[in-house]
Design an enzyme around this catalytic site. Structure first.
Site, PDB file in Angstrom:
ATOM      1  N   GLY A  98       0.804  -1.218   0.000  1.00  0.00           N
ATOM      2  CA  GLY A  98       0.000   0.000   0.000  1.00  0.00           C
ATOM      3  C   GLY A  98       0.840   1.272   0.000  1.00  0.00           C
ATOM      4  O   GLY A  98       0.367   2.322   0.421  1.00  0.00           O
ATOM      5  N   GLY A  99       2.087   1.188  -0.497  1.00  0.00           N
ATOM      6  CA  GLY A  99       2.955   2.373  -0.595  1.00  0.00           C
ATOM      7  C   GLY A  99       3.532   2.811   0.746  1.00  0.00           C
ATOM      8  O   GLY A  99       4.197   3.839   0.826  1.00  0.00           O
ATOM      9  N   LYS A 120      -1.004   4.504  -6.240  1.00  0.00           N
ATOM     10  CA  LYS A 120      -1.516   4.753  -7.583  1.00  0.00           C
ATOM     11  C   LYS A 120      -2.753   5.653  -7.567  1.00  0.00           C
ATOM     12  O   LYS A 120      -3.597   5.528  -6.690  1.00  0.00           O
ATOM     13  CB  LYS A 120      -1.869   3.410  -8.230  1.00  0.00           C
ATOM     14  CG  LYS A 120      -0.652   2.498  -8.342  1.00  0.00           C
ATOM     15  CD  LYS A 120      -1.036   1.041  -8.502  1.00  0.00           C
ATOM     16  CE  LYS A 120       0.208   0.172  -8.408  1.00  0.00           C
ATOM     17  NZ  LYS A 120      -0.139  -1.260  -8.299  1.00  0.00           N
ATOM     18  N   ARG A 178      -2.679 -11.324  -5.738  1.00  0.00           N
ATOM     19  CA  ARG A 178      -4.135 -11.111  -5.597  1.00  0.00           C
ATOM     20  C   ARG A 178      -4.631 -10.366  -6.832  1.00  0.00           C
ATOM     21  O   ARG A 178      -3.837  -9.937  -7.662  1.00  0.00           O
ATOM     22  CB  ARG A 178      -4.378 -10.240  -4.364  1.00  0.00           C
ATOM     23  CG  ARG A 178      -3.525  -8.959  -4.435  1.00  0.00           C
ATOM     24  CD  ARG A 178      -3.853  -7.967  -3.359  1.00  0.00           C
ATOM     25  NE  ARG A 178      -2.825  -6.955  -3.204  1.00  0.00           N
ATOM     26  CZ  ARG A 178      -2.734  -5.834  -3.898  1.00  0.00           C
ATOM     27  NH1 ARG A 178      -3.599  -5.581  -4.855  1.00  0.00           N
ATOM     28  NH2 ARG A 178      -1.769  -4.961  -3.668  1.00  0.00           N
ATOM     29  N   ARG A 199      -9.064   6.510 -10.098  1.00  0.00           N
ATOM     30  CA  ARG A 199      -9.578   6.121  -8.778  1.00  0.00           C
ATOM     31  C   ARG A 199     -10.296   7.328  -8.184  1.00  0.00           C
ATOM     32  O   ARG A 199      -9.710   8.401  -8.053  1.00  0.00           O
ATOM     33  CB  ARG A 199      -8.428   5.714  -7.858  1.00  0.00           C
ATOM     34  CG  ARG A 199      -7.647   4.509  -8.361  1.00  0.00           C
ATOM     35  CD  ARG A 199      -6.672   4.017  -7.298  1.00  0.00           C
ATOM     36  NE  ARG A 199      -5.845   2.938  -7.817  1.00  0.00           N
ATOM     37  CZ  ARG A 199      -5.179   2.072  -7.055  1.00  0.00           C
ATOM     38  NH1 ARG A 199      -5.234   2.163  -5.744  1.00  0.00           N
ATOM     39  NH2 ARG A 199      -4.444   1.118  -7.612  1.00  0.00           N
TER      40      ARG A 199
HETATM   41  P1  ADP Z   1      -2.991  -2.041  -6.073  1.00  0.00           P
HETATM   42  O1  ADP Z   1      -3.558  -0.681  -5.962  1.00  0.00           O
HETATM   43  O2  ADP Z   1      -1.922  -2.127  -7.054  1.00  0.00           O
HETATM   44  O3  ADP Z   1      -3.984  -3.128  -6.175  1.00  0.00           O
HETATM   45  P2  ADP Z   1      -2.105  -1.468  -3.472  1.00  0.00           P
HETATM   46  O4  ADP Z   1      -0.753  -1.818  -2.966  1.00  0.00           O
HETATM   47  O5  ADP Z   1      -2.438  -0.039  -3.673  1.00  0.00           O
HETATM   48  O6  ADP Z   1      -2.245  -2.315  -4.771  1.00  0.00           O
HETATM   49  O7  ADP Z   1      -3.159  -2.150  -2.517  1.00  0.00           O
HETATM   50  C1  ADP Z   1      -4.542  -2.332  -2.794  1.00  0.00           C
HETATM   51  C2  ADP Z   1      -5.343  -2.144  -1.543  1.00  0.00           C
HETATM   52  O8  ADP Z   1      -4.845  -2.941  -0.496  1.00  0.00           O
HETATM   53  C3  ADP Z   1      -5.296  -0.720  -1.051  1.00  0.00           C
HETATM   54  O9  ADP Z   1      -6.551  -0.425  -0.520  1.00  0.00           O
HETATM   55  C4  ADP Z   1      -4.221  -0.759   0.008  1.00  0.00           C
HETATM   56  O10 ADP Z   1      -4.426   0.247   0.967  1.00  0.00           O
HETATM   57  C5  ADP Z   1      -4.382  -2.142   0.570  1.00  0.00           C
HETATM   58  N1  ADP Z   1      -3.123  -2.767   1.008  1.00  0.00           N
HETATM   59  C6  ADP Z   1      -2.125  -3.244   0.255  1.00  0.00           C
HETATM   60  N2  ADP Z   1      -1.163  -3.805   0.984  1.00  0.00           N
HETATM   61  C7  ADP Z   1      -1.543  -3.687   2.260  1.00  0.00           C
HETATM   62  C8  ADP Z   1      -0.989  -4.090   3.506  1.00  0.00           C
HETATM   63  N3  ADP Z   1       0.175  -4.731   3.598  1.00  0.00           N
HETATM   64  N4  ADP Z   1      -1.668  -3.792   4.634  1.00  0.00           N
HETATM   65  C9  ADP Z   1      -2.843  -3.157   4.560  1.00  0.00           C
HETATM   66  N5  ADP Z   1      -3.434  -2.768   3.406  1.00  0.00           N
HETATM   67  C10 ADP Z   1      -2.798  -3.027   2.287  1.00  0.00           C
HETATM   68  P1  ADP Z   2       4.242  -1.500  -2.147  1.00  0.00           P
HETATM   69  O1  ADP Z   2       4.435  -2.907  -1.687  1.00  0.00           O
HETATM   70  O2  ADP Z   2       3.942  -0.581  -1.045  1.00  0.00           O
HETATM   71  O3  ADP Z   2       3.335  -1.415  -3.315  1.00  0.00           O
HETATM   72  P2  ADP Z   2       6.482  -1.205  -3.996  1.00  0.00           P
HETATM   73  O4  ADP Z   2       7.757  -1.912  -3.727  1.00  0.00           O
HETATM   74  O5  ADP Z   2       5.589  -1.802  -5.017  1.00  0.00           O
HETATM   75  O6  ADP Z   2       5.705  -1.040  -2.614  1.00  0.00           O
HETATM   76  O7  ADP Z   2       6.769   0.311  -4.369  1.00  0.00           O
HETATM   77  C1  ADP Z   2       5.727   1.262  -4.457  1.00  0.00           C
HETATM   78  C2  ADP Z   2       6.187   2.470  -5.238  1.00  0.00           C
HETATM   79  O8  ADP Z   2       7.346   3.063  -4.635  1.00  0.00           O
HETATM   80  C3  ADP Z   2       6.637   2.163  -6.668  1.00  0.00           C
HETATM   81  O9  ADP Z   2       5.569   2.127  -7.578  1.00  0.00           O
HETATM   82  C4  ADP Z   2       7.576   3.311  -6.941  1.00  0.00           C
HETATM   83  O10 ADP Z   2       6.886   4.501  -7.247  1.00  0.00           O
HETATM   84  C5  ADP Z   2       8.265   3.522  -5.602  1.00  0.00           C
HETATM   85  N1  ADP Z   2       9.534   2.751  -5.536  1.00  0.00           N
HETATM   86  C6  ADP Z   2       9.701   1.562  -4.914  1.00  0.00           C
HETATM   87  N2  ADP Z   2      10.974   1.116  -5.034  1.00  0.00           N
HETATM   88  C7  ADP Z   2      11.637   2.051  -5.754  1.00  0.00           C
HETATM   89  C8  ADP Z   2      13.000   2.197  -6.216  1.00  0.00           C
HETATM   90  N3  ADP Z   2      13.935   1.292  -5.944  1.00  0.00           N
HETATM   91  N4  ADP Z   2      13.332   3.309  -6.925  1.00  0.00           N
HETATM   92  C9  ADP Z   2      12.394   4.257  -7.181  1.00  0.00           C
HETATM   93  N5  ADP Z   2      11.100   4.183  -6.781  1.00  0.00           N
HETATM   94  C10 ADP Z   2      10.717   3.103  -6.071  1.00  0.00           C
END
Ligand code: ADP
Ligand code: ADP
Ligand code: MG
Length: 447
Positions: free
Chosen positions: A164-165, A237, A292, A338
């Site tokens: 979730g960033g 995102k 997922r 979104r």
């Molecule tokens: P995407 O948008 O690519 O499907 P996201 O990483 O933004 O993936 O996660 C989707 C949803 O799940 C969001 O509502 C986010 O807040 C939630 N989410 C993702 N990872 C976690 C986590 N480790 N703990 C709690 N909520 C999460």
């Molecule tokens: P989450 O599990 O929270 O989704 P990610 O590893 O997918 O975390 O990273 C989420 C966002 O953070 C990426 O889409 C990108 O914008 C930024 N990010 C993560 N790792 C890097 C990196 N090594 N360099 C630059 N940006 C990064």
């Protein structure tokens, strides 16, 4: 095929899954918290069961209550949606032991890929390019300093269990290391219950491009093109599109084949997404795999014509994938915005409350996945995303035009939304030119 499926989620994704079940002739069971008594998913399912109070910990994350709801209603399978328990290996294995099908990958795949540091090792061994950094989690500050020196500053420290960033911090100089690592570990522990962190080189102004894959229980894995998710705020995102403006047929094939290799390396089943960062020279690097269905799955559905949620249910019930790689063609262009109940002017502060008036856009090539209705009160306890607006058109320019007018027609009274913010993105010259990366919103919108 299953006769009855329980949906362990809420909001628009729960509604999305209920609709897929209906089309497959499957009865549905919704679960809801006391705060969600009037929510759409609880109303449109065949049966609804209250599983606890508002706090997610006591309801949507309450594994025992959810398993009990399955037993009481006779549901044979659980679709976890996204967020909540969707990436919880313990829950998936609990389902397995109770004889309930978890609509998703096996617990061991979830576990392996849920540890992001570990997942990178697996991918590297499988020949998938990864971002340079620590080999697994870092053990100490001196360990981290050594790695950062080797890969070069700036680096990111990331939570191994992150999502979730959240749990991502930038480190510009060795001086910042000790403090940042300590904060990151603490945050990781608070958010994810696991303090492990890893180090990754910061890729400058990359694009986030991910590949959707679908796998059945018999080793067949197919990729369904990419999604460009570079429009981000705080690593989350905001808007997604497919195809990516920077994609070529050659690169798509290469990334798609890497994604299939990644899935095969961990015996992956069901829907999954391999997230890559792509640098200015179009080198791509594995970042993580989400085990997922994803928020942005509808844009892939639009261009491929494949219902991903229905396919998830089909393969979970033991059917073979109904398509092969050569059946996959990307048709036209799709964009998703979104729609969140939040106030962009107040640092995107969530804006729960009652929707006094609602008008949603419609027409050819316009889809809305939502869980709100006029008179509905958005509770303050959960995610602020209330709808997704998806457009599909023969080409990118037409899709942008369609999105612009759809957003202009969209009216939500009573709560604040980011609709105007999305309009500003859609109207932006650089977006129209397809010229943006992950830093775009921060820079252009001074966030
Ligand atoms: P995407 O948008 O690519 O499907 P996201 O990483 O933004 O993936 O996660 C989707 C949803 O799940 C969001 O509502 C986010 O807040 C939630 N989410 C993702 N990872 C976690 C986590 N480790 N703990 C709690 N909520 C999460
Ligand atoms: P989450 O599990 O929270 O989704 P990610 O590893 O997918 O975390 O990273 C989420 C966002 O953070 C990426 O889409 C990108 O914008 C930024 N990010 C993560 N790792 C890097 C990196 N090594 N360099 C630059 N940006 C990064
Ligand atoms: Mg991610």
């Amino acid at each position: 095929m299953f006769k009855k499926v329980l949906i362990a989620n809420r909001g628009e994704i729960a509604v999305r899954i209920i609709r897929a079940c209906r089309e497959l002739g499957i009865k549905t069971v919704a679960v809801y918290s006391t705060a969600d008594k009037n929510s759409l998913h609880a109303q449109i399912a065949d049966e609804s069961i209250c599983i606890g109070p508002a706090n997610s910990k006591d309801s949507y994350l309450n594994m025992k209550a959810i398993i009990s709801a399955c037993e009481i209603t006779g549901a044979e399978a659980i679709h976890p949606g996204f967020g909540f328990l969707s990436e919880n290996a313990h829950f998936a294995s609990m389902c397995q032991r109770c004889g309930i099908t978890f609509i998703g990958p096996d617990p061991h795949s979830i576990e392996m890929l849920g540890d992001k540091a570990q997942a990178k090792k697996t991918m590297e061994d499988a020949g998938v390019p990864v971002i340079t950094g620590s080999n697994g989690a870092v053990k100490s500050v001196s360990d981290a300093l050594e790695i950062a020196k080797k890969v070069g500053y700036p680096v990111l420290v990331k939570a191994s269990a992150g999502g979730g960033g959240r749990g991502i911090r930038r480190i510009n100089t060795p001086k910042e290391m000790e403090e940042q690592i300590t904060i990151a570990q603490q945050e990781a522990l608070n958010f994810f219950g696991d303090s492990s962190v890893y180090i990754e080189k910061l890729i400058l102004e990359p694009k986030h491009i991910e590949v959707q894959i679908m796998a059945d229980n018999y080793g067949n894995v197919v990729y369904l093109g990419e999604r460009d998710c570079s429009m981000q705020r705080r690593n989350q995102k905001v808007l997604e599109e497919t195809p990516s403006p920077i994609m070529t047929d050659k690169l798509r094939k290469k990334m798609g084949e890497s994604a299939v290799r990644a899935a095969k390396a961990c015996g992956y089943k069901n829907a999954g997404t391999i997230e890559f960062l792509v640098d200015k020279d179009r080198n791509y690097y594995f970042m993580e795999m989400n085990t997922r269905i994803q928020v942005e799955h509808p844009i892939t559905e639009a261009v491929t014509g494949i219902d991903l949620v229905k396919t998830q249910i089909l393969v979970a019930s033991g059917e073979k994938l109904p398509f092969t790689q050569k059946d996959i063609h990307m048709n036209g262009h799709a964009i998703e915005c979104r729609i969140n109940a939040e106030n962009p002017a107040l640092n995107f502060r969530p804006s729960p409350g009652t929707i006094e008036a609602l008008h949603t856009p419609g027409g050819f090539g316009i889809r809305i996945d939502s869980a709100v209705y006029q008179g509905y009160t958005i509770p303050p306890y959960y995610d602020s995303m209330i709808a997704k607006l998806i457009v599909h058109a023969p080409d990118r320019d037409t899709a942008i035009m369609k999105m612009k007018w759809a957003l202009s027609e969209f009216i939500v009274d009573g709560v604040d939304t980011n609709i105007d913010f999305q309009l500003n993105i859609i109207r932006h010259k650089a977006f129209k030119e397809g010229n943006y990366n992950n830093s775009f919103l921060e820079k252009e919108f001074k966030l």
